[in-house]
Design an enzyme around this catalytic site. Structure first.
Site, short mmCIF file in Angstrom:
data_model
loop_
_atom_site.label_atom_id
_atom_site.label_comp_id
_atom_site.label_asym_id
_atom_site.label_seq_id
_atom_site.Cartn_x
_atom_site.Cartn_y
_atom_site.Cartn_z
N GLU A 215 0.83 -1.20 0.00
CA GLU A 215 0.00 0.00 0.00
C GLU A 215 0.87 1.26 0.00
O GLU A 215 1.73 1.40 0.87
CB GLU A 215 -0.91 -0.02 1.23
CG GLU A 215 -1.93 -1.15 1.16
CD GLU A 215 -2.46 -1.58 2.53
OE1 GLU A 215 -2.39 -0.80 3.49
OE2 GLU A 215 -2.95 -2.73 2.61
N GLU B 228 -4.33 -6.74 2.63
CA GLU B 228 -3.12 -7.42 3.09
C GLU B 228 -3.14 -8.87 2.65
O GLU B 228 -2.12 -9.44 2.28
CB GLU B 228 -3.01 -7.31 4.62
CG GLU B 228 -2.70 -5.90 5.13
CD GLU B 228 -3.86 -4.93 5.00
OE1 GLU B 228 -5.02 -5.38 4.88
OE2 GLU B 228 -3.62 -3.71 5.05
N GLN C 183 1.68 -2.01 5.72
CA GLN C 183 1.92 -0.63 6.13
C GLN C 183 2.27 -0.48 7.62
O GLN C 183 3.12 0.30 8.00
CB GLN C 183 0.71 0.23 5.77
CG GLN C 183 1.04 1.70 5.68
CD GLN C 183 0.05 2.43 4.80
OE1 GLN C 183 -1.07 2.70 5.21
NE2 GLN C 183 0.44 2.74 3.58
N PHE C 184 1.57 -1.23 8.46
CA PHE C 184 1.92 -1.34 9.88
C PHE C 184 1.72 -2.80 10.26
O PHE C 184 0.78 -3.44 9.76
CB PHE C 184 0.98 -0.48 10.74
CG PHE C 184 1.26 0.99 10.68
CD1 PHE C 184 2.09 1.60 11.62
CD2 PHE C 184 0.69 1.78 9.70
CE1 PHE C 184 2.35 2.97 11.57
CE2 PHE C 184 0.95 3.15 9.64
CZ PHE C 184 1.78 3.74 10.58
N ALA C 185 2.56 -3.30 11.16
CA ALA C 185 2.42 -4.71 11.56
C ALA C 185 1.03 -5.00 12.09
O ALA C 185 0.52 -6.11 11.94
CB ALA C 185 3.45 -5.04 12.64
N ASP C 186 0.39 -3.98 12.67
CA ASP C 186 -0.96 -4.15 13.23
C ASP C 186 -1.97 -4.58 12.16
O ASP C 186 -3.06 -5.00 12.48
CB ASP C 186 -1.42 -2.84 13.83
CG ASP C 186 -0.36 -2.21 14.72
OD1 ASP C 186 -0.62 -2.10 15.92
OD2 ASP C 186 0.72 -1.84 14.22
N TYR C 187 -1.61 -4.41 10.88
CA TYR C 187 -2.54 -4.72 9.80
C TYR C 187 -2.21 -6.01 9.07
O TYR C 187 -2.73 -6.29 8.00
CB TYR C 187 -2.61 -3.55 8.82
CG TYR C 187 -2.92 -2.26 9.50
CD1 TYR C 187 -3.89 -2.22 10.52
CD2 TYR C 187 -2.27 -1.09 9.20
CE1 TYR C 187 -4.18 -1.06 11.19
CE2 TYR C 187 -2.56 0.09 9.87
CZ TYR C 187 -3.51 0.10 10.87
OH TYR C 187 -3.79 1.25 11.54
N PRO D 297 -5.17 -9.61 8.56
CA PRO D 297 -5.95 -10.14 7.42
C PRO D 297 -5.13 -11.09 6.55
O PRO D 297 -5.69 -11.95 5.88
CB PRO D 297 -6.33 -8.88 6.63
CG PRO D 297 -6.24 -7.76 7.60
CD PRO D 297 -5.17 -8.15 8.59
N HIS E 131 -1.29 1.07 15.76
CA HIS E 131 -0.06 1.42 15.05
C HIS E 131 1.15 1.14 15.94
O HIS E 131 2.17 1.81 15.82
CB HIS E 131 -0.04 2.91 14.66
CG HIS E 131 -1.13 3.32 13.73
ND1 HIS E 131 -2.40 3.62 14.15
CD2 HIS E 131 -1.15 3.48 12.38
CE1 HIS E 131 -3.15 3.95 13.11
NE2 HIS E 131 -2.42 3.87 12.03
C1 LIG Z 1 -6.01 -3.13 7.64
C2 LIG Z 1 -5.35 -1.81 7.41
N1 LIG Z 1 -4.42 -1.68 6.42
C3 LIG Z 1 -3.79 -0.51 6.24
C4 LIG Z 1 -4.07 0.58 7.02
C5 LIG Z 1 -3.33 1.90 6.82
N2 LIG Z 1 -4.23 2.94 6.25
C6 LIG Z 1 -4.89 3.80 7.06
S1 LIG Z 1 -5.91 4.81 6.21
C7 LIG Z 1 -5.50 4.10 4.73
C8 LIG Z 1 -6.17 4.57 3.47
C9 LIG Z 1 -7.66 4.38 3.46
O1 LIG Z 1 -8.26 4.90 2.31
P1 LIG Z 1 -9.82 4.93 2.08
O2 LIG Z 1 -10.44 3.64 2.50
O3 LIG Z 1 -10.05 5.35 0.68
O4 LIG Z 1 -10.37 6.03 3.09
P2 LIG Z 1 -10.05 7.60 3.14
O5 LIG Z 1 -8.84 7.78 4.01
O6 LIG Z 1 -9.82 8.07 1.75
O7 LIG Z 1 -11.23 8.27 3.78
C10 LIG Z 1 -4.53 3.10 4.93
C11 LIG Z 1 -3.93 2.29 3.85
C12 LIG Z 1 -5.04 0.41 8.04
N3 LIG Z 1 -5.38 1.42 8.87
N4 LIG Z 1 -5.66 -0.78 8.21
#
Ligand SMILES: Cc1ncc(C[n+]2csc(CCOP(=O)(O)OP(=O)(O)O)c2C)c(N)n1
Lengths: 337, 410
Positions: free
Chosen positions: A29, A60, A82-86, A89, A129
């Site tokens: 990501e 993920e 992006q973060f280990a917390d994710y 999945p 995070h």
């Molecule tokens: C499972 C997971 N993977 C990655 C992230 C990191 N992350 C946080 S916000 C984001 C983007 C989200 O985009 P979108 O769903 O389009 O929502 P928007 O921020 O545009 O409102 C990412 C990749 C996360 N929080 N959770």
């Protein structure tokens, strides 16, 4: 020789690996055009093109699942969560698939993938995070689990991981991305460029997986640790004046048992330090091994200093993970026992 | 087969990058009022078009036109305007507070205010939202005290979540706002579960799930559609398509064809796209979907076509991945200005009253902030106790945690 942050060292490892081997692909990501939210992959897409370094959908499971398929084809994917917390999945793909493909196919298929992810706290990241999920991976047969504590190791271990024939979980302590950290949050972070460990060799080199490194020689007590806590343990040894031997495990699976046994047999005392929660944490494995292999040398109970058994709290994070004071107390207690 | 050429991988790319001229020519925008309004018990097969069009009520002249218009009174609309203005002022102050080090992190709603504020008006007390992090409008329009929101953001001693959650990850059961998770997508399928439970219990309450365009790529999204369609759960499934997922454009999650709404069609779920910057259109579509759920007609999928004007979060710099003036080129305009112009056109509002209202709203927000800051901010003043850190992991603290709390000296 160059002076680098851990982020730059990771980027250098990816760059060198992609340059040497066209089979190495990097994705995740935001890693493509933007170069990752921590900038570890910055510039790679421009240099190697969009089919070797690209952005993925936020999936993920998709990232790791496709990496496994690519590895089965013969590529060497090094993917970023992006973060280990994710990573959860993708946990099924890692645990039930990546880890077992070699075994279950009797070597017809293999899975040389690297799954990189930032771990640990200290940046006010709250409960999603900040986690340190290493124990969830060390429990899985077929994986290798690596945690660097400084830029040089990060580069050498990452190149070794990419070249490794088996799946590697590569955990990057994000508190160390821009410089070492000794747990004194009121002090400014010392950048790596002002720190001797920031020296990183140029070009291609590897730090072998499965080998620990003694960070500080000592004769009174052995500290077993890794990642951010290496620096915290060093601060604790400095501040208590206790002659501690600090072992940076670097690879948790497979583990450098010889180094551990030799050190604890010499010092007769052992303190285990990690940031992850206590119960069923990796420290339990370390304590059990030390007990099995060094029982007759032990002069004190093995102590564990860890994060508490609660989710990572946002506002109280400085009270949550071990700092030099808590590690120091354990050192003193172990010496007095 | 000598016509075989080597394969090549397709990696979608946005139309423009920094330095380029913003281009939304690929966003096909139908005229306001041109999309039909079917009865709520319509056969989903008959409205497949609605997953590809965009329902709009406000036209360029600020008039409300077409079959989706006429549902709200002047007072309703004035209230809606105030909600959106409040959210915008709230964002501005909290963003500044983050820059001043009073909190660690903030995420703003700029450009997307209509989505959550108008949706909230279509719900009844007792309904439950499963939001992500860009729907604070559900709380503001739902009457949740701003001071409590700020206390949460400051992680201070009055923080209803005791400093445990990342700022903006609110939770209010009473206000129909499920506890936000940082793990994207997880809430979407939970919303379906809540709705199924309401149906199992022969209740009358419904649920709403929320997800971003980027997060629709998570498996949870697909699991939600499967369960919602299989059990015809009384749920409204909302996709906020604000064009960006951090640095990643929406085409990465969507691929080259179709729309996000169209993902519902394979499941037989009525799926609609709506102008997310049009308060009246959002309300009308939300009410349609809520009524379907309430009448036990099953789930609806709604895609809000909108634009994230601000940065993703305070950790993000959008100028690194999109043209600086892209938000100004967004063809659907600013939701606050559009509703303001509509109210002026209706004769219910004036530029002058708007300026006054802006000042009043800002005063209210500043007063709330002063009140919240009396309880402390992240790095100064009153804090939740470290002792609290050990509470609430379980209903009753088990012995090992009691031991650890003792060891921590608190
Ligand atoms: C499972 C997971 N993977 C990655 C992230 C990191 N992350 C946080 S916000 C984001 C983007 C989200 O985009 P979108 O769903 O389009 O929502 P928007 O921020 O545009 O409102 C990412 C990749 C996360 N929080 N959770």
């Amino acid at each position: 020789m160059a002076r680098m942050t851990m982020i730059e060292a990771i980027r250098s490892a990816l760059d060198i690996s992609m340059g040497r081997d066209p089979k190495v692909v990097v994705f995740g990501e935001d890693v493509g055009y933007f170069g990752g939210v921590f900038r570890c992959t910055a510039g790679l897409q421009q240099k190697y093109g969009v089919t070797r370094c690209f952005d993925t959908p936020i999936s993920e499971l998709g990232i790791v699942g496709t990496a496994i398929g690519m590895a089965a084809y013969g590529l060497r994917p090094c993917v970023e969560i992006q973060f280990a917390d994710y990573v959860y999945p993708a946990y099924d793909q890692i645990v039930s698939e990546a880890a077992r493909i070699r075994y279950r196919s009797n070597g017809q298929f293999t899975c040389p993938i690297v799954v990189r992810m930032p771990t640990g706290g200290g940046i006010f990241g709250g409960q999603t995070h900040s986690q340190s999920p290493e124990a969830l991976f060390t429990h899985v047969c077929g994986l290798k689990v690596v945690v660097p504590s400084n830029p040089r190791d990060a580069k050498g271990l990452l190149i070794a991981s990419i070249e490794d024939p088996d799946p590697v979980i590569f955990l990057e302590p994000k508190r160390l991305y821009n410089g070492p950290f000794d747990g004194h949050h009121e002090q400014p972070v010392t950048p790596w460029s002002k720190h001797p460990l920031g020296d990183v060799d140029d070009g291609h080199f590897t730090v072998p997986l499965g080998k620990a490194e003694i960070r500080r020689q000592g004769s009174a007590v052995t500290v077993l640790t890794y990642g951010t806590m290496v620096h915290v343990a060093e601060a604790a040894a400095r501040e208590t004046g206790i002659d501690a031997e600090i072992i940076d495990l670097r690879t948790l699976l497979p583990l450098d048992l010889d180094c551990i046994v030799e050190s604890v047999s010499k010092t007769g005392r052992c303190v285990v330090v990690h940031e992850a929660t206590l119960t069923s944490g990796f420290g339990a494995e370390l304590a059990a091994l030390v007990q099995e292999h060094c029982f007759y040398h032990l002069e004190a109970p093995i102590a564990r200093v860890t994060g508490w058994d609660t989710p990572y709290p946002h506002a109280q994070e400085w009270d949550y993970f071990p700092g030099p004071a808590r590690v120091g107390e354990a050192l003193v207690r172990t010496m007095e026992a | 087969m000598d016509d075989v050429v080597p394969l090549s991988l397709h990696v979608p790319e946005p139309e423009v990058r920094p330095g380029g001229t913003p281009d939304f020519s690929m966003v096909a925008i139908p005229k306001a009022g041109s999309v039909p309004r079917p009865p709520v018990d319509v056969d989903p097969r008959e409205i497949r078009d609605l997953a590809f069009s965009i329902i709009r009520v406000l036209n360029r002249e600020g008039e409300a036109v077409g079959p989706w218009a006429g549902l709200l009174t002047d007072d309703d609309l004035l209230e809606g305007l105030r909600h959106m203005m409040t959210l915008r002022a709230f964002d501005a102050r909290m963003l500044m507070a983050q820059r001043q080090g009073k909190t660690s992190f903030y995420m703003q709603h700029m450009g997307e205010e209509a989505v959550s504020c108008a949706f909230r008006k279509a719900l009844e007390p007792g309904d439950m939202n499963f939001p992500t992090y860009r729907q604070a409008g559900l709380l503001i329009a739902g009457g949740y005290p701003m001071v409590d929101m700020m206390n949460q953001i400051f992680s201070n001693e009055a923080d209803p979540l005791k400093g445990r959650q990342l700022p903006i990850m609110y939770s209010s059961k009473e206000h129909g706002f499920f506890s936000i998770s940082g793990n994207l997508g997880t809430q979407f399928v939970q919303a379906v579960g809540w709705a199924m439970a309401s149906a199992i219990s022969n209740d009358t309450r419904i649920a709403a799930g929320w997800i971003g365009d980027g997060s629709t790529a998570e498996s949870d999204f697909h699991a939600a559609l499967v369960f919602a369609s299989t059990y015809r759960a009384p749920v409204v499934l909302n996709i906020v398509n604000n064009q960006w997922a951090i640095s990643t454009f929406q085409g990465i999650a969507r691929g080259g064809s179709g729309t996000f709404a169209a993902r519902g069609l394979g499941f037989g779920i009525p799926s609609l796209r709506v102008d997310g910057n049009d308060y009246l259109a959002v309300y009308a579509v939300a009410r349609w979907a809520v009524e379907r759920a309430r009448r036990n007609l099953g789930p609806t999928l709604i895609e809000y076509v909108t634009y994230r004007v601000g940065a993703h979060s305070t950790s993000d710099d959008p100028s690194a991945y999109r043209p600086k003036d892209e938000s100004e080129a967004w063809p659907l305009g600013d939701p606050v200005i559009r509703l303001k112009n509509h109210l002026i056109r209706r004769g219910a509002w004036t530029e002058e009253r708007h300026r006054q209202a802006e000042a009043e709203v800002m005063d209210t927000v500043i007063a709330a902030q002063k009140e919240a800051e009396k309880h402390g901010t992240l790095h100064s003043g009153g804090k939740p106790s470290v002792r609290d850190m050990f509470e609430g992991v379980y209903a009753e603290m088990p012995p090992h945690l009691r031991r650890q709390r003792h060891q921590a000296g608190v």
